[in-house]
Structures are given as structure tokens and as C-alpha cells.
Design a protein around this motif. Structure first.
Motif, PDB file in Angstrom:
ATOM      1  N   PHE A 124       7.498  21.244  -6.158  1.00  0.00           N
ATOM      2  CA  PHE A 124       7.232  19.900  -5.625  1.00  0.00           C
ATOM      3  C   PHE A 124       7.489  19.906  -4.121  1.00  0.00           C
ATOM      4  CE2 PHE A 124       9.058  19.169  -9.966  1.00  0.00           C
ATOM      5  CZ  PHE A 124       7.848  18.889 -10.588  1.00  0.00           C
ATOM      6  N   PRO A 125       6.455  20.148  -3.297  1.00  0.00           N
ATOM      7  CA  PRO A 125       6.634  20.271  -1.839  1.00  0.00           C
ATOM      8  C   PRO A 125       7.249  19.030  -1.185  1.00  0.00           C
ATOM      9  CG  PRO A 125       4.463  21.014  -2.510  1.00  0.00           C
ATOM     10  CD  PRO A 125       5.065  20.371  -3.715  1.00  0.00           C
ATOM     11  N   GLU A 126       7.077  17.860  -1.817  1.00  0.00           N
ATOM     12  CA  GLU A 126       7.637  16.632  -1.244  1.00  0.00           C
ATOM     13  C   GLU A 126       9.162  16.658  -1.213  1.00  0.00           C
ATOM     14  OE1 GLU A 126       3.710  15.453  -3.216  1.00  0.00           O
ATOM     15  OE2 GLU A 126       5.414  16.786  -3.627  1.00  0.00           O
ATOM     16  N   LEU A 127       9.764  17.578  -1.979  1.00  0.00           N
ATOM     17  CA  LEU A 127      11.218  17.668  -2.024  1.00  0.00           C
ATOM     18  C   LEU A 127      11.761  18.753  -1.093  1.00  0.00           C
ATOM     19  CD1 LEU A 127      10.675  15.919  -4.562  1.00  0.00           C
ATOM     20  CD2 LEU A 127      12.567  17.099  -5.670  1.00  0.00           C
ATOM     21  N   ALA A 128      10.919  19.252  -0.215  1.00  0.00           N
ATOM     22  CA  ALA A 128      11.361  20.284   0.731  1.00  0.00           C
ATOM     23  C   ALA A 128      12.360  19.691   1.718  1.00  0.00           C
ATOM     24  CB  ALA A 128      10.159  20.856   1.482  1.00  0.00           C
ATOM     25  N   TYR A 129      13.355  20.494   2.072  1.00  0.00           N
ATOM     26  CA  TYR A 129      14.378  20.060   3.022  1.00  0.00           C
ATOM     27  C   TYR A 129      14.493  21.100   4.122  1.00  0.00           C
ATOM     28  CZ  TYR A 129      18.861  18.390   4.849  1.00  0.00           C
ATOM     29  OH  TYR A 129      19.852  17.908   5.672  1.00  0.00           O
ATOM     30  N   ALA A 130      14.438  20.634   5.365  1.00  0.00           N
ATOM     31  CA  ALA A 130      14.558  21.534   6.505  1.00  0.00           C
ATOM     32  C   ALA A 130      15.495  20.924   7.541  1.00  0.00           C
ATOM     33  CB  ALA A 130      13.180  21.784   7.124  1.00  0.00           C
ATOM     34  N   HIS A 131      16.069  21.787   8.376  1.00  0.00           N
ATOM     35  CA  HIS A 131      16.943  21.359   9.478  1.00  0.00           C
ATOM     36  C   HIS A 131      18.170  20.607   8.942  1.00  0.00           C
ATOM     37  CE1 HIS A 131      13.528  22.572  11.818  1.00  0.00           C
ATOM     38  NE2 HIS A 131      12.794  21.581  11.372  1.00  0.00           N
ATOM     39  N   TYR A 132      19.066  21.387   8.399  1.00  0.00           N
ATOM     40  CA  TYR A 132      20.280  20.887   7.733  1.00  0.00           C
ATOM     41  C   TYR A 132      21.140  20.042   8.673  1.00  0.00           C
ATOM     42  CZ  TYR A 132      24.934  21.325   5.609  1.00  0.00           C
ATOM     43  OH  TYR A 132      26.169  21.088   5.089  1.00  0.00           O
TER      44      TYR A 132
ATOM     45  N   ASN B 161       0.840  -1.203   0.000  1.00  0.00           N
ATOM     46  CA  ASN B 161       0.000   0.000   0.000  1.00  0.00           C
ATOM     47  C   ASN B 161       0.880   1.260   0.000  1.00  0.00           C
ATOM     48  OD1 ASN B 161      -2.898  -1.150   0.596  1.00  0.00           O
ATOM     49  ND2 ASN B 161      -1.502  -2.199   1.990  1.00  0.00           N
ATOM     50  N   PRO B 162       1.540   1.566  -1.130  1.00  0.00           N
ATOM     51  CA  PRO B 162       2.470   2.703  -1.176  1.00  0.00           C
ATOM     52  C   PRO B 162       1.836   4.051  -0.867  1.00  0.00           C
ATOM     53  CG  PRO B 162       2.042   1.845  -3.385  1.00  0.00           C
ATOM     54  CD  PRO B 162       1.481   0.857  -2.416  1.00  0.00           C
ATOM     55  N   LEU B 163       0.579   4.225  -1.192  1.00  0.00           N
ATOM     56  CA  LEU B 163      -0.073   5.506  -0.894  1.00  0.00           C
ATOM     57  C   LEU B 163      -0.238   5.707   0.603  1.00  0.00           C
ATOM     58  CD1 LEU B 163      -2.813   5.718  -3.692  1.00  0.00           C
ATOM     59  CD2 LEU B 163      -0.610   6.902  -3.570  1.00  0.00           C
ATOM     60  N   LEU B 164      -0.538   4.603   1.322  1.00  0.00           N
ATOM     61  CA  LEU B 164      -0.639   4.688   2.781  1.00  0.00           C
ATOM     62  C   LEU B 164       0.724   4.936   3.397  1.00  0.00           C
ATOM     63  CD1 LEU B 164      -3.202   1.833   3.597  1.00  0.00           C
ATOM     64  CD2 LEU B 164      -3.599   4.297   3.500  1.00  0.00           C
ATOM     65  N   VAL B 165       1.759   4.286   2.846  1.00  0.00           N
ATOM     66  CA  VAL B 165       3.117   4.519   3.329  1.00  0.00           C
ATOM     67  C   VAL B 165       3.482   5.991   3.128  1.00  0.00           C
ATOM     68  CG1 VAL B 165       5.557   3.979   2.978  1.00  0.00           C
ATOM     69  CG2 VAL B 165       3.867   2.146   2.905  1.00  0.00           C
ATOM     70  N   GLU B 166       3.157   6.530   1.949  1.00  0.00           N
ATOM     71  CA  GLU B 166       3.461   7.924   1.637  1.00  0.00           C
ATOM     72  C   GLU B 166       2.764   8.877   2.605  1.00  0.00           C
ATOM     73  OE1 GLU B 166       5.110  11.106  -0.515  1.00  0.00           O
ATOM     74  OE2 GLU B 166       5.409   8.978  -0.954  1.00  0.00           O
ATOM     75  N   LYS B 167       1.500   8.619   2.879  1.00  0.00           N
ATOM     76  CA  LYS B 167       0.710   9.542   3.692  1.00  0.00           C
ATOM     77  C   LYS B 167       1.038   9.447   5.173  1.00  0.00           C
ATOM     78  CE  LYS B 167      -4.081  10.889   4.680  1.00  0.00           C
ATOM     79  NZ  LYS B 167      -5.512  10.627   4.374  1.00  0.00           N
ATOM     80  N   PHE B 168       1.029   8.222   5.710  1.00  0.00           N
ATOM     81  CA  PHE B 168       1.136   8.077   7.158  1.00  0.00           C
ATOM     82  C   PHE B 168       2.566   7.845   7.654  1.00  0.00           C
ATOM     83  CE2 PHE B 168      -3.273   6.799   6.238  1.00  0.00           C
ATOM     84  CZ  PHE B 168      -3.934   7.707   7.047  1.00  0.00           C
ATOM     85  N   TYR B 169       3.402   7.194   6.827  1.00  0.00           N
ATOM     86  CA  TYR B 169       4.774   6.952   7.287  1.00  0.00           C
ATOM     87  C   TYR B 169       5.700   8.077   6.813  1.00  0.00           C
ATOM     88  CZ  TYR B 169       9.376   5.012   8.013  1.00  0.00           C
ATOM     89  OH  TYR B 169      10.674   4.842   8.408  1.00  0.00           O
ATOM     90  N   THR B 170       5.906   8.185   5.471  1.00  0.00           N
ATOM     91  CA  THR B 170       6.845   9.170   4.953  1.00  0.00           C
ATOM     92  C   THR B 170       6.407  10.596   5.257  1.00  0.00           C
ATOM     93  OG1 THR B 170       7.461   7.674   3.148  1.00  0.00           O
ATOM     94  CG2 THR B 170       8.032   9.996   2.888  1.00  0.00           C
ATOM     95  N   GLY B 171       5.152  10.899   4.976  1.00  0.00           N
ATOM     96  CA  GLY B 171       4.668  12.267   5.113  1.00  0.00           C
ATOM     97  C   GLY B 171       4.335  12.687   6.524  1.00  0.00           C
ATOM     98  N   LEU B 172       4.241  11.747   7.451  1.00  0.00           N
ATOM     99  CA  LEU B 172       3.844  12.085   8.816  1.00  0.00           C
ATOM    100  C   LEU B 172       4.903  11.627   9.824  1.00  0.00           C
ATOM    101  CD1 LEU B 172       1.584  13.377  10.468  1.00  0.00           C
ATOM    102  CD2 LEU B 172       0.528  11.114  10.668  1.00  0.00           C
ATOM    103  N   PHE B 173       4.964  10.312  10.069  1.00  0.00           N
ATOM    104  CA  PHE B 173       5.864   9.801  11.107  1.00  0.00           C
ATOM    105  C   PHE B 173       7.332  10.067  10.780  1.00  0.00           C
ATOM    106  CE2 PHE B 173       8.620   6.359  12.628  1.00  0.00           C
ATOM    107  CZ  PHE B 173       8.473   6.534  13.995  1.00  0.00           C
ATOM    108  N   TYR B 174       7.773   9.617   9.587  1.00  0.00           N
ATOM    109  CA  TYR B 174       9.188   9.768   9.262  1.00  0.00           C
ATOM    110  C   TYR B 174       9.583  11.236   9.150  1.00  0.00           C
ATOM    111  CZ  TYR B 174      13.589   9.890   6.831  1.00  0.00           C
ATOM    112  OH  TYR B 174      14.885  10.177   6.504  1.00  0.00           O
TER     113      TYR B 174
END
Length: 395
Positions: free
Chosen positions: A200-208, A38-51
Motif C-alpha cells: 500500500f504505497p499510501e502508507l509510505a513514510y519518509a524523512h523520520y 470531494n474526498p477524491l480531489l482532497v486525496e489527489k491534490f491535497y494529501t497526495g501532492l501539497f501535504y
């Protein structure tokens, strides 16, 4: 009587604990495979939130330290494991334990270590291998690359690489002008991410949190340019290779930091943010990296076209290619072969079916980008400071 009962209970508990340890790893693997479906769930809840929150926290926590904590922890872990193994073997030699006990405890120790490592690695970063594909994020189509298309891509990349190299040519001998120090290079790397993130907001980088490793020659002996240490959130970079390779490596490791685990995707992110970095040295590094992957693919499928394309290399580019080859040849050794085999196995264990060859699959992503915009990036599309550098990309 009571002591006998307690002893038997203790043995039963130990057996149950050992069984749970042995079962832990395969159960974790099955759970991960279910989640990976379920890559969309991984993207939303893991990559986009927890990770995202976890990686931000780790970079804030360890980023201000000037030294690479991850490298120190890694070496400490390896040293600790080696000491434990030596002590265990010593017990067998001194006959403090039997061969049966040695084998049982060794197997149990291996499963315990692998179970704990797999749990931490997967939870703290590894699930990113199963997120939404980057071609969906940057809106390109990853399709098979024909020979004719590959030649067109190589010709375009040669044009861009020659042009960006010319910006850095210092004299008639085509010496490379280095307009930036290593420390400035590390600090400058976020600029490309800032510009790309506007589209592309998914490529944002913060806290170097990017650091040069200690004794980088050791990494070169293993054929390693950089490594992301997910347990501290640090990007560790080997700053010893030729300077024009470094921006591409730095941005590759930073791509891992923001959740792009697959090597081809990290390479593609690195290419984009290098091309759009306002510093021309980053632009050259990104073009150089992309050109090498594309030309290596062309050499495999059409050697004649490859040799023909090489004629279009500028004198400065030829010098850099020779320097790069000589550098890595100077570190060739049997350890590097083992290192590549081990990393290939590691990638395949994380569902990267092509293993170490997955790095070169960036060619399919580059082709998708080439089909979309001919690798042109107009100022109005990616606004930001010092836009004059972006105009050079449209030659």
C-alpha cells in the motif's frame, strides 16, 4: 480639515478590517465544507501532492534537531497568550480602557486568533480529515460488527497477543523482557511502514521526525500519549507510560504525519505497521492495542462474553493490563476530564462526529481486516528483511 478626513478614513478602514476578520472564520469553514464534499480531489491534490511535499519539507527541516521544537513552540504560544490576556485584564482594572472597549477588543482578538489558527491548521494538515477513507486504500469493507463476529475477533486477538507476549516473557514470574531502548524504539518504528508500503504505497513514510517530549508526566496528567504538531511536522511522544504501549503510540503519531488524520484510521495504520515490524516488541504492542479496543467494545455490548474471554488471557498479558491501569489511575485528576472534553470538541469541529469515541471505531477497521485475511500476514505478501518474525504472526 485634512486631518479630520484622514481620521474618518482611518476609522472606516478599521471598521472594514474588523468586519473582514469577523467574516474570515465562517467563510473559511464554508470553503472547507465545500472541499470536504470531494474526498477524491482532497486525496489527489491535497494529501497526495501539497501535504506530502509540505510534510516532507518540515520533517527534513526540523527532524534532525534532537529536541521537540513543536512542544517548545506550543508552550511558548500558550505562555504568550496568557501574558497577553493578563495584560489586557490589567488595563481594564487600571481603567485604561472601558468595559465596552475591553469587550470589543477581546472579541476581535479571539476571532483574529481563531481565524489565523484555523487557516494555518487546515491548510497545513486539517484537510486530511476529508481524504479518501482508509478502507478504500487497504481494500477492506467497513461494515457493522455483529456480536458473534466481535467475539471471534477478540478470540483471535487474544491468541495473537498471548503469542507475541510469550516471545518477550523473561522468567517464570512472567516478567516482560524489553529487548529495545527508547531511542532504538523511535528509530525502529519506520521498519513496519517500509514493509506495508510495498503493498500500500499510501502508507509510505519518509524523512523520520519522531521525538520524545520534555517532562512527559505533564502529558500523562492530561491523559495524552502523543501529539502530532503539524506546524513543524514532528510527532511528539510521551515516553513515560509502560514500554509496551509506546510502539503503538509512536506509529499512531507517525500515521498522522503521513496524512491519516482520523483517530480510528491512525490506530489502524499503527496496528498494521506494528504487526509487520520485524521487532517482536512492536508486534506485541500492536496486538495489545487492538485487543484492548476490541475487548472494550465487547464489554459494552456483551459483558458476559467479555468476562468469559478474559479467562484466555496469559499470565503475562494480565500483568501488563494491571500495570497499565495502575499507571493511568495514578494520573487521574480534574484537568484530565477537561482535556478530554476539549479534545472531544476539537475532533467534532473537524467533522469527527463521534469525537473522542472515534478512537474505538478502529474495531470496524480491524473487523474488515479480520474478514479479509484472519489477521494473517504471509511472508510472500509483505516481503522484507528478517522475515522470520513475520512467521510468528501466522500462529
Amino acid at each position: 480639515m485634512a486631518s479630520v478626513i484622514y481620521s474618518r478614513i482611518g476609522k472606516v478602514n478599521n471598521k472594514l478590517k474588523n468586519i473582514l476578520i469577523y467574516l474570515s472564520l465562517p467563510v473559511q469553514i464554508v470553503v472547507v465544507q465545500i472541499i470536504a464534499a470531494n474526498p477524491l480531489l482532497v486525496e489527489k491534490f491535497y494529501t497526495g501532492l501539497f501535504y506530502k511535499k509540505l510534510s516532507h519539507f518540515l520533517r527534513i527541516l526540523f527532524g534532525d534537531f534532537s529536541f521537540p521544537i513543536g512542544q517548545i513552540l506550543f508552550y511558548s504560544l500558550v505562555t504568550g497568550l496568557l501574558i497577553a490576556i493578563v495584560k489586557h485584564i490589567r488595563k481594564l482594572i487600571l481603567r485604561q480602557i472601558s468595559f465596552k472597549e475591553f469587550g470589543r477588543s477581546s472579541l476581535l482578538g479571539v476571532f483574529t486568533f481563531l481565524s489565523i489558527f484555523y487557516f494555518l491548521f487546515t491548510g497545513m494538515w486539517g484537510l486530511n480529515y476529508h481524504r479518501r477513507p482508509i478502507e478504500e486504500i487497504v481494500q477492506i469493507k467497513e461494515e457493522p460488527v455483529s456480536k458473534a463476529e466481535l467475539e471471534l475477533l477478540c478470540r483471535r486477538l487474544i491468541q495473537l497477543t498471548n503469542a507475541s507476549r510469550q516471545q518477550l516473557t523473561q522468567d517464570q514470574k512472567h516478567a516482560l523482557r524489553l529487548p529495545i531502548t527508547h531511542n532504538q524504539m523511535l528509530a525502529q518504528a519506520t521498519a513496519g511502514f517500509q514493509r506495508v508500503a510495498k503493498v500500500f504505497p499510501e502508507l509510505a513514510y519518509a524523512h523520520y521526525s519522531v521525538k520524545a517530549v520534555y517532562v512527559p508526566q505533564v502529558m500523562s496528567y492530561f491523559g495524552v500519549s502523543g501529539i502530532y504538531f503539524p506546524f513543524t511536522g514532528e510527532a511528539n511522544v510521551n515516553m513515560h507510560p509502560p514500554a509496551y504501549l509506546l510502539p503503538g503510540t509512536i506509529c499512531h503519531e507517525m500515521a498522522h504525519q503521513i496524512g491519516f488524520a482520523s483517530e480510528d484510521e491512525a490506530n489502524f495504520v499503527s496496528y498494521l505497521v506494528c504487526r509487520l515490524n520485524p521487532n517482536p516488541f512492536f508486534e506485541y504492542s500492536g496486538n495489545y492495542m487492538a485487543l484492548r479496543y476490541a475487548m472494550n467494545r465487547l464489554r459494552k455490548i456483551n459483558p458476559r462474553a467479555y468476562k468469559k474471554m478474559q479467562r484466555y488471557y496469559s499470565a503475562g498479558l494480565k500483568q501488563d493490563l494491571v500495570e497499565n491501569r495502575r499507571y493511568w489511575e495514578s494520573f487521574q485528576n480534574p484537568i484530565e476530564v477537561f482535556s478530554e472534553w476539549f479534545y472531544d470538541l476539537f475532533l467534532k469541529a473537524n467533522d469527527q462526529k463521534d469525537g473522542i469515541k472515534s478512537y474505538s471505531k478502529v474495531v470496524e477497521l480491524l473487523m474488515g481486516e479480520f474478514r479479509k485475511n484472519n489477521l494473517n500476514y504471509p511472508v510472500k505478501t509483505f516481503p522484507g528483511p528478517k522475515n522470520k518474525f513475520l512467521l510468528l504472526n501466522q500462529r
